[in-house]
Design a protein around this motif. Structure first.
Motif, PDB file in Angstrom:
ATOM      1  N   ASP A   1    -119.182 -45.259  29.585  1.00 59.79           N
ATOM      2  CA  ASP A   1    -117.770 -44.745  29.032  1.00 59.79           C
ATOM      3  C   ASP A   1    -117.666 -43.397  29.121  1.00 59.79           C
ATOM      4  OD1 ASP A   1    -116.746 -47.330  28.674  1.00 59.79           O
ATOM      5  OD2 ASP A   1    -116.720 -47.250  26.599  1.00 59.79           O
ATOM      6  N   ALA A   2    -118.798 -42.554  28.739  1.00 57.69           N
ATOM      7  CA  ALA A   2    -119.140 -41.216  28.656  1.00 57.69           C
ATOM      8  C   ALA A   2    -119.126 -40.595  30.021  1.00 57.69           C
ATOM      9  CB  ALA A   2    -120.318 -40.843  28.089  1.00 57.69           C
ATOM     10  N   GLU A   3    -119.600 -41.167  31.015  1.00 54.92           N
ATOM     11  CA  GLU A   3    -119.690 -40.894  32.390  1.00 54.92           C
ATOM     12  C   GLU A   3    -118.216 -40.747  32.990  1.00 54.92           C
ATOM     13  OE1 GLU A   3    -122.589 -42.625  34.640  1.00 54.92           O
ATOM     14  OE2 GLU A   3    -124.166 -41.851  33.541  1.00 54.92           O
ATOM     15  N   LYS A   4    -117.475 -42.024  32.655  1.00 49.21           N
ATOM     16  CA  LYS A   4    -116.043 -42.267  32.872  1.00 49.21           C
ATOM     17  C   LYS A   4    -115.147 -41.266  32.562  1.00 49.21           C
ATOM     18  CE  LYS A   4    -112.613 -45.544  33.323  1.00 49.21           C
ATOM     19  NZ  LYS A   4    -112.235 -47.268  32.831  1.00 49.21           N
ATOM     20  N   ALA A   5    -115.612 -40.820  31.172  1.00 50.13           N
ATOM     21  CA  ALA A   5    -114.686 -39.953  30.640  1.00 50.13           C
ATOM     22  C   ALA A   5    -114.700 -38.477  31.263  1.00 50.13           C
ATOM     23  CB  ALA A   5    -115.167 -39.658  29.059  1.00 50.13           C
TER      24      ALA A   5
ATOM     25  N   LEU B   1    -127.006 -39.725  30.242  1.00 45.38           N
ATOM     26  CA  LEU B   1    -125.926 -39.568  31.118  1.00 45.38           C
ATOM     27  C   LEU B   1    -126.617 -39.352  32.434  1.00 45.38           C
ATOM     28  CD1 LEU B   1    -123.420 -37.402  29.258  1.00 45.38           C
ATOM     29  CD2 LEU B   1    -123.127 -39.652  29.900  1.00 45.38           C
ATOM     30  N   GLY B   2    -125.816 -40.008  33.592  1.00 46.72           N
ATOM     31  CA  GLY B   2    -126.581 -39.377  34.833  1.00 46.72           C
ATOM     32  C   GLY B   2    -126.273 -38.211  35.249  1.00 46.72           C
ATOM     33  N   ALA B   3    -127.425 -37.858  36.016  1.00 47.55           N
ATOM     34  CA  ALA B   3    -127.761 -36.532  36.634  1.00 47.55           C
ATOM     35  C   ALA B   3    -126.444 -36.015  37.497  1.00 47.55           C
ATOM     36  CB  ALA B   3    -129.179 -36.352  37.177  1.00 47.55           C
ATOM     37  N   THR B   4    -125.939 -36.790  38.190  1.00 46.44           N
ATOM     38  CA  THR B   4    -124.813 -36.423  39.071  1.00 46.44           C
ATOM     39  C   THR B   4    -123.412 -36.012  38.057  1.00 46.44           C
ATOM     40  OG1 THR B   4    -125.601 -38.015  40.591  1.00 46.44           O
ATOM     41  CG2 THR B   4    -123.211 -37.056  40.686  1.00 46.44           C
TER      42      THR B   4
ATOM     43  N   GLN C   1    -120.699 -29.414  27.563  1.00 49.32           N
ATOM     44  CA  GLN C   1    -121.686 -29.507  28.566  1.00 49.32           C
ATOM     45  C   GLN C   1    -123.086 -29.642  27.727  1.00 49.32           C
ATOM     46  OE1 GLN C   1    -120.608 -25.559  30.049  1.00 49.32           O
ATOM     47  NE2 GLN C   1    -120.118 -26.344  32.062  1.00 49.32           N
ATOM     48  N   GLU C   2    -123.185 -29.060  26.657  1.00 50.08           N
ATOM     49  CA  GLU C   2    -124.091 -29.368  25.619  1.00 50.08           C
ATOM     50  C   GLU C   2    -124.258 -30.939  25.226  1.00 50.08           C
ATOM     51  OE1 GLU C   2    -126.769 -27.273  24.624  1.00 50.08           O
ATOM     52  OE2 GLU C   2    -126.154 -25.992  25.965  1.00 50.08           O
ATOM     53  N   ALA C   3    -123.182 -31.518  24.688  1.00 51.51           N
ATOM     54  CA  ALA C   3    -123.316 -32.816  24.513  1.00 51.51           C
ATOM     55  C   ALA C   3    -123.636 -33.875  25.586  1.00 51.51           C
ATOM     56  CB  ALA C   3    -121.902 -33.321  24.050  1.00 51.51           C
ATOM     57  N   ALA C   4    -123.380 -33.490  26.810  1.00 50.68           N
ATOM     58  CA  ALA C   4    -123.626 -34.069  28.240  1.00 50.68           C
ATOM     59  C   ALA C   4    -125.216 -34.063  28.249  1.00 50.68           C
ATOM     60  CB  ALA C   4    -122.802 -33.756  29.129  1.00 50.68           C
ATOM     61  N   ARG C   5    -125.708 -32.765  28.114  1.00 45.87           N
ATOM     62  CA  ARG C   5    -127.119 -32.526  28.334  1.00 45.87           C
ATOM     63  C   ARG C   5    -127.845 -33.246  27.336  1.00 45.87           C
ATOM     64  NH1 ARG C   5    -125.447 -27.509  30.300  1.00 45.87           N
ATOM     65  NH2 ARG C   5    -125.491 -26.491  28.239  1.00 45.87           N
ATOM     66  N   ALA C   6    -127.440 -33.382  25.867  1.00 48.91           N
ATOM     67  CA  ALA C   6    -128.077 -34.039  24.780  1.00 48.91           C
ATOM     68  C   ALA C   6    -127.918 -35.497  24.982  1.00 48.91           C
ATOM     69  CB  ALA C   6    -127.658 -33.462  23.653  1.00 48.91           C
ATOM     70  N   GLY C   7    -127.034 -36.071  25.698  1.00 45.48           N
ATOM     71  CA  GLY C   7    -127.032 -37.566  25.965  1.00 45.48           C
ATOM     72  C   GLY C   7    -126.076 -38.051  24.567  1.00 45.48           C
ATOM     73  N   LEU C   8    -125.016 -37.401  24.208  1.00 48.16           N
ATOM     74  CA  LEU C   8    -124.042 -37.729  23.157  1.00 48.16           C
ATOM     75  C   LEU C   8    -122.929 -38.285  23.679  1.00 48.16           C
ATOM     76  CD1 LEU C   8    -124.802 -34.671  20.807  1.00 48.16           C
ATOM     77  CD2 LEU C   8    -126.039 -37.085  20.881  1.00 48.16           C
ATOM     78  N   PRO C   9    -122.971 -39.716  23.935  1.00 49.70           N
ATOM     79  CA  PRO C   9    -121.672 -40.003  24.662  1.00 49.70           C
ATOM     80  C   PRO C   9    -120.481 -40.207  23.918  1.00 49.70           C
ATOM     81  CG  PRO C   9    -123.265 -42.060  24.072  1.00 49.70           C
ATOM     82  CD  PRO C   9    -123.955 -40.841  23.891  1.00 49.70           C
TER      83      PRO C   9
ATOM     84  N   CYS D   1    -119.118 -36.850  24.120  1.00 47.28           N
ATOM     85  CA  CYS D   1    -118.454 -36.544  25.441  1.00 47.28           C
ATOM     86  C   CYS D   1    -117.088 -37.113  25.737  1.00 47.28           C
ATOM     87  CB  CYS D   1    -119.532 -37.093  26.552  1.00 47.28           C
ATOM     88  SG  CYS D   1    -121.048 -36.027  26.476  1.00 47.28           S
ATOM     89  N   ILE D   2    -116.878 -38.390  25.045  1.00 50.03           N
ATOM     90  CA  ILE D   2    -115.661 -38.943  25.340  1.00 50.03           C
ATOM     91  C   ILE D   2    -114.582 -38.499  24.500  1.00 50.03           C
ATOM     92  CG2 ILE D   2    -114.309 -40.985  24.745  1.00 50.03           C
ATOM     93  CD1 ILE D   2    -117.104 -42.614  25.093  1.00 50.03           C
ATOM     94  N   VAL D   3    -115.074 -37.903  23.271  1.00 48.85           N
ATOM     95  CA  VAL D   3    -114.041 -37.270  22.303  1.00 48.85           C
ATOM     96  C   VAL D   3    -113.756 -35.950  23.040  1.00 48.85           C
ATOM     97  CG1 VAL D   3    -113.537 -36.231  20.192  1.00 48.85           C
ATOM     98  CG2 VAL D   3    -114.582 -38.498  20.265  1.00 48.85           C
ATOM     99  N   LEU D   4    -114.717 -35.177  23.464  1.00 53.24           N
ATOM    100  CA  LEU D   4    -114.489 -33.628  23.974  1.00 53.24           C
ATOM    101  C   LEU D   4    -113.895 -33.721  25.289  1.00 53.24           C
ATOM    102  CD1 LEU D   4    -117.518 -31.944  22.537  1.00 53.24           C
ATOM    103  CD2 LEU D   4    -115.170 -31.697  21.951  1.00 53.24           C
ATOM    104  N   ALA D   5    -114.017 -34.705  26.144  1.00 53.66           N
ATOM    105  CA  ALA D   5    -113.329 -34.913  27.463  1.00 53.66           C
ATOM    106  C   ALA D   5    -112.001 -35.028  27.144  1.00 53.66           C
ATOM    107  CB  ALA D   5    -113.797 -36.078  28.319  1.00 53.66           C
ATOM    108  N   GLN D   6    -111.452 -35.989  26.414  1.00 57.30           N
ATOM    109  CA  GLN D   6    -109.971 -35.942  26.121  1.00 57.30           C
ATOM    110  C   GLN D   6    -109.261 -34.755  25.442  1.00 57.30           C
ATOM    111  OE1 GLN D   6    -107.704 -38.002  27.009  1.00 57.30           O
ATOM    112  NE2 GLN D   6    -106.190 -36.528  25.980  1.00 57.30           N
TER     113      GLN D   6
END
Length: 128
Positions: free
Chosen positions: A109-113, A1-4, A29-37, A40-45
Motif C-alpha cells: 500500500d505504501a508503494e502504491k501511495a 519498500l522497493g528500491a525502485t 523521503q525519510e519515512a520511505a528510506r526507513a520503511g515506515l509504510p 508513507c501513506i499518510v504523507l503521500a496523501q
C-alpha cells in the motif's frame, strides 16, 4: 519498500514546491528510506493536498484544470480513502488488525501511495 519506488521518490525535484510541501517531501523521503509504510501513506496523501492548495507552490501558478486532469482519479481516491482509514478509525482496516501478512500489505500500500503521488506530480509537470 522497493528500491525502485524509493529511488524514484529520492529523485523528486522540489524546486517548484512551496515551503510546506518541501517539509512534507523531506519527511516522506525519510519515512520511505526507513520503511515506515503507514507514515508513507499518510504523507503521500498529505502532499497531494498541500500541492493542490499551497499558493507558494504549483497551486499559485497552475490553473484548476491542471489539477482536475492530474493523476489517476481511481488511484487518488484510493489513496485518500486508505489514508482516512488509517487516521480516522471507523472500523476494521486491513493491515491494522494483527493479520499475519499485514506488514506485506502495508508495504504494498505504501508503494502504491508513493507511486500514485509521483504520477500525480508528473502529470502536473512539477516533479522533474
Amino acid at each position: 519498500l522497493g528500491a525502485t519506488v524509493v529511488k524514484r521518490l529520492s529523485r523528486l525535484d522540489k524546486r517548484d514546491f512551496g515551503p510546506h510541501a518541501m517539509v512534507v517531501v523531506d519527511e516522506l523521503q525519510e519515512a520511505a528510506r526507513a520503511g515506515l509504510p503507514v507514515t508513507c501513506i499518510v504523507l503521500a496523501q498529505t502532499l497531494v493536498d498541500v500541492i493542490a492548495n499551497e499558493q507558494a507552490g504549483p497551486a499559485g501558478y497552475l490553473d484548476g484544470m491542471a489539477f482536475a486532469y492530474a493523476g489517476n482519479k481511481a488511484a487518488l481516491s484510493w489513496l485518500r480513502r486508505r489514508r482516512n482509514l488509517l487516521l480516522h478509525h471507523e472500523g476494521p482496516s486491513d493491515g491494522l488488525m494483527g493479520e499475519a501478512p499485514a506488514a506485506d500489505w502495508l508495504m504494498r500500500d505504501a508503494e502504491k501511495a508513493i507511486t500514485t503521488l509521483l504520477d500525480y506530480l508528473e502529470d502536473l509537470d512539477v516533479s522533474s
